[in-house]
Design a protein around this motif. Sequence first.
Motif, mmCIF file in Angstrom:
data_model
loop_
_atom_site.group_PDB
_atom_site.id
_atom_site.type_symbol
_atom_site.label_atom_id
_atom_site.label_comp_id
_atom_site.label_asym_id
_atom_site.label_seq_id
_atom_site.Cartn_x
_atom_site.Cartn_y
_atom_site.Cartn_z
ATOM 1 N N ALA A 89 0.833 -1.198 0.000
ATOM 2 C CA ALA A 89 0.000 0.000 0.000
ATOM 3 C C ALA A 89 0.873 1.256 0.000
ATOM 4 O O ALA A 89 2.002 1.251 0.493
ATOM 5 N N GLU A 132 -4.488 2.576 -5.015
ATOM 6 C CA GLU A 132 -5.707 1.815 -5.228
ATOM 7 C C GLU A 132 -6.819 2.720 -5.754
ATOM 8 O O GLU A 132 -7.005 3.827 -5.273
ATOM 9 N N ASP A 135 -10.485 -0.627 -3.164
ATOM 10 C CA ASP A 135 -9.774 -1.502 -2.244
ATOM 11 C C ASP A 135 -10.733 -2.011 -1.180
ATOM 12 O O ASP A 135 -11.026 -1.309 -0.220
#
Length: 148
Positions: A89, A132, A135
Amino acid sequence: MPHLVILYTPNLDKPASQGGVDMSGLCRALADAMLAVRDEQDKQVFPTGGTRVLAYPAAHSAISDGGAAGIAAGLGGDYAFVYMNVRMAKGRSAAVHQRVGDALNAVVKERFAEQLARRPIGITVQVDEGIEVFDAKNSSLHPLFNRT
């Protein structure tokens, strides 16, 4: 996250004595290495319940010149390749990215030392940071490790 995905040529699914590697053992060693990485505040970088390592043999592959140079060099033409990509991430520092890459590469050097010395093989270790666009996570794993 993180997810480490390994794609490899199926000729590595053999015993080490035949030029292969223990993929299950490799996956465990890589996951353990990921879990050991610490950030600048000495905190574990990756959540235990979110760390995954998955390995897939390629159903089809073509590598380099197909083996001609390896045969000419006396190394054989049974080329192998491993591609490892860890995706994490967004938001971690460049130092953390480097620590993750170094940790994974140390496992690769140890686990593939014999193959690198004895056969034509290429290994790529890549660290990506994702942005993202969607997500969603559904997990009953995280609660196992978030107990106080």
